[in-house]
Design a protein around this motif. Structure first.
Motif, short mmCIF file in Angstrom:
data_model
loop_
_atom_site.label_atom_id
_atom_site.label_comp_id
_atom_site.label_asym_id
_atom_site.label_seq_id
_atom_site.Cartn_x
_atom_site.Cartn_y
_atom_site.Cartn_z
N GLU A 1 -6.23 -10.59 8.50
CA GLU A 1 -6.51 -11.24 7.22
C GLU A 1 -5.63 -12.46 7.01
OE1 GLU A 1 -8.65 -10.70 4.48
OE2 GLU A 1 -9.75 -9.54 5.98
N GLN A 10 -14.81 -3.51 8.02
CA GLN A 10 -15.53 -4.64 7.43
C GLN A 10 -15.19 -5.94 8.17
OE1 GLN A 10 -17.83 -4.35 4.67
NE2 GLN A 10 -18.35 -6.28 5.68
N TYR A 11 -13.91 -6.12 8.51
CA TYR A 11 -13.51 -7.32 9.27
C TYR A 11 -14.26 -7.38 10.59
CZ TYR A 11 -10.80 -10.65 11.97
OH TYR A 11 -10.44 -11.72 12.77
N ILE A 24 -20.12 -1.53 7.60
CA ILE A 24 -19.02 -0.67 8.05
C ILE A 24 -19.55 0.66 8.60
CG2 ILE A 24 -17.32 -1.71 6.50
CD1 ILE A 24 -17.37 0.89 4.88
N ASP A 34 -17.95 -8.21 10.03
CA ASP A 34 -18.09 -9.63 9.69
C ASP A 34 -17.95 -10.51 10.92
OD1 ASP A 34 -18.40 -8.90 7.07
OD2 ASP A 34 -16.37 -9.45 6.45
N TYR A 43 0.81 -1.23 0.00
CA TYR A 43 0.00 0.00 0.00
C TYR A 43 0.84 1.27 0.00
CZ TYR A 43 -3.44 -3.50 1.00
OH TYR A 43 -4.21 -4.63 0.91
N TYR A 103 -3.93 -0.39 9.14
CA TYR A 103 -3.56 -1.32 8.06
C TYR A 103 -2.89 -2.56 8.65
CZ TYR A 103 -4.36 1.38 3.73
OH TYR A 103 -4.92 2.02 2.66
N GLU A 133 -11.55 -1.50 5.28
CA GLU A 133 -11.29 -2.94 5.33
C GLU A 133 -11.28 -3.46 6.77
OE1 GLU A 133 -9.66 -0.68 3.62
OE2 GLU A 133 -9.18 -1.39 1.61
N LEU A 134 -10.73 -2.68 7.70
CA LEU A 134 -10.71 -3.11 9.10
C LEU A 134 -12.13 -3.08 9.68
CD1 LEU A 134 -9.14 -3.91 11.65
CD2 LEU A 134 -8.76 -1.46 12.10
N TRP A 142 -5.31 -4.90 10.46
CA TRP A 142 -6.17 -5.51 9.45
C TRP A 142 -5.42 -6.60 8.69
CZ3 TRP A 142 -5.64 -4.61 3.97
CH2 TRP A 142 -6.55 -5.37 3.23
N ASP A 143 -4.22 -6.28 8.24
CA ASP A 143 -3.43 -7.26 7.49
C ASP A 143 -3.15 -8.49 8.35
OD1 ASP A 143 -1.52 -7.59 4.91
OD2 ASP A 143 -0.54 -8.42 6.71
#
Lengths: 398, 398
Positions: free
Chosen positions: A280, A76-77, A92, A80, A58, A273, A73-74, A276-277
């Motif tokens: 994932e 959304q995690y 979100i 979920d 990124y 980030y 993205e975080l 989140w990574d």
């Protein structure tokens, strides 16, 4: 100087625990005073891999200014995960990333409280929540916390006052380690139904249950005005200050977001980030299982040692998860007076006082069991038990 | 919902700029609206090396809870740097790490302001400072900002009101790009001497001077009640939210520290270690020199293009550093009304309104020149100039 200060800061107690941690930082002292997760909970190697990956993937985005609500993205995690575990239906837009859960408390105070507004808190409750809310100078209505959860009679009585919100920590509460029963949660939910009051469920420890089954939230996913607070501090890293607010009330979240923007623009985007990574590319539940196994062993070691070394008139809670347990001394015995004597014997704890509103010389204390190995825990409890015995002898038979 | 909200949040304007950034995020739009540093200012490779080094060297310490005031090593670096450059005599006790400079504004508001307290700000001033202070519902006394700095007559007049603090951005001000002259600084310092008022010097851009000599601070190192704000957002990375407060008033810092603890416990400790390690292993001045060379070229490209494409009745400031310049349209022409037309022509800016207290349809606008290359800047100014010309024709000769 004093005349320049705001009423809010004058009403805010400096953290008692910070002072105690200072006193307990002598390396010879066995400290049960802190609230530090065990370093086993920091997946260092995996986080380092994630760092390399996000910089490569990124680039400048992980170093640039970002949006106030937090990395989509975080969020959304998180949505979920809660949808999967609790059957919620979050998007979100129901999630706001905060600079630790502490910031969530600050933002909620800013958005909801005028000076003199009423709020209901547990008795005892998390001392840094008292600190954060005190800045707005509310009127606190404490409701006793029992083995089952909130005292419902006291709750109904407190609700006769004009109240903006109720602040609760239903799982493995800080400081007591107590958990609200399923029954108690249902009753609270029924009592609050239809009332125009925000229910705050602060849940930093919920993932750390090492005994029994997960219980449903009181309001999250059910009461439209409720707010659920979560954090990665106890499961990944506290040092990066990464918490989140969940609410179905997107109107309220909009105001919280304005307050957040005025407070720090946005939470550290590199760390967003990174977390989140990490999430994932790794199985969080596998990681958490390791932490829980350790904490269960440590809690058990502390309880075993207390059974062995504490006078029989001293009681303690038996946590099903989390990081703390709560010790109650005989009536009239001040844990605050015990503290300096215990420190002389090289063992530290947090006396109950700062967890209450306006109570001094409480007969309670908080013990943390997550940041020492089992042998150290036994030795610390042995020291504390010995001092406790002689202290009780002196204070009760003068 | 509305009846649950605090007066403070109702008094806080949502960030206008965020809305504008949204509108300007269409990839076809050339945006001078943001305030983003150029990604050249993020030393990505070096930061990645520092990440690996700090995880290896300090292990769990970079992931654990930490102290509120901030990493001592980083505070020492900051003290040393200011002592060296400005001849101050700071120790780490004069430095508090904040979650970006924005948090410093929030904390100062919390610690110093009661509802209705007076504060002096520049006219125009940084919009997110207006946001942060508004939460405490102060009375704003704006003092005009001239080519030389604060209008001293207006300052003396504003000081006749009961005032808690003065908020200034003396170098390459946001939004105007103006810098207070040495003379003006001296006069302000003399006016404030002996008064029981806190002077805040917000200095996010001071390191980015590409023209002329550094000027002395107004109060820092001289007026005992003054506060200096700094940040690594413009020199290393804004995404990590790493700012700092410098003050010789350690009593005031103690209260700010209590407010910080209640707000987010401490700033991301991983990022503190990271920035510190980067600073220890790299020459910040060499890095900053690269940023300055670029920004000077970009500022010049924008000014050249404005000379070429803007109607002669339109004026603009000539910054000696920083990230912005300020455009003044003829009297009575609303930059806000120009905005949607400019956006249709695929160019964006921030109209002046949100930088003032209670002014609408101002004839001013802020342009950022750091985040587009010189060709894009020329093309954007060409578009804006064309629309400006036809807008002036229509509004001035209806």
């Amino acid at each position: 100087m004093n005349h320049l200060l705001s009423e809010g800061i004058k009403a805010t107690p400096p953290s008692f625990v910070r002072g105690i941690l200072q006193a307990a930082s002598d390396p010879g002292v066995i400290s049960f005073a802190g609230g530090l997760p065990n370093p086993i909970s920091f997946p260092q190697e995996e986080l380092l891999k994630s760092m390399e990956r996000i910089v490569k993937t990124y680039g400048s985005n992980v170093f640039q200014y970002s949006i106030t609500a937090g990395l989509p993205e975080l969020r959304q995690y998180i949505a979920d995960r809660y949808n999967r575990i609790y059957g919620m239906s979050l998007t979100i837009d129901n999630i706001l990333i905060t600079t630790g859960s502490q910031q969530a408390l600050d933002l909620i105070g800013k958005v909801l409280l005028n000076k003199g507004d009423g709020i209901i808190v547990e008795k005892p409750t998390y001392l840094a929540a008292i600190q954060a809310f005190s800045m707005q100078q509310p009127v606190f209505y404490p409701v006793a916390l029992t083995e089952d959860g909130l005292d419902l009679e006291q709750l109904e009585k407190a609700l006769q006052n004009p109240v903006k919100f109720i602040y609760t920590i239903p799982d493995f509460q800080n400081p007591t380690g107590l958990t609200y029963s399923a029954e108690n949660r249902k009753h609270i939910s029924e009592i609050l139904k239809g009332r125009d009051i925000v229910l705050i469920e602060d849940d930093p420890y919920g993932e750390l249950r090492f005994d029994g089954e997960r219980l449903p939230y009181i309001g999250a996913g059910k009461l439209p005005g409720s707010i659920l607070l979560g954090t990665f501090s106890k499961t990944v890293t506290p040092g990066m200050r990464m918490g989140f607010i969940i609410s179905e009330n997107t109107e309220l979240l909009k105001y919280i977001s304005i307050a957040k923007e005025a407070s720090d623009l946005h939470t550290n985007i590199f760390s967003q980030y990174l977390i989140w990574d990490y999430l994932e590319h790794n199985d969080l539940d596998v990681h958490i299982a390791k932490i829980k196994t350790l904490y269960q062993r440590q809690a058990q070691a502390m309880m075993n040692a207390m059974d062995k070394y504490f006078p029989p008139t001293v009681q303690y809670t038996k946590p099903h998860g989390g990081m703390f347990l709560w010790v109650t001394l005989p009536d009239g015995v001040s844990a605050m007076s015990l503290f300096p004597r215990a420190l002389e014997k090289k063992v530290a704890f947090v006396p109950g006082d700062p967890f209450y509103i306006g109570i001094e010389n409480a007969n309670t204390m908080r013990l943390n069991y997550t940041n020492a190995d089992c042998e150290t825990i036994e030795e610390g409890i042995r020291r504390l038990g010995g001092e406790l015995q002689s202290f009780l002898n002196r204070t009760q038979h003068p």
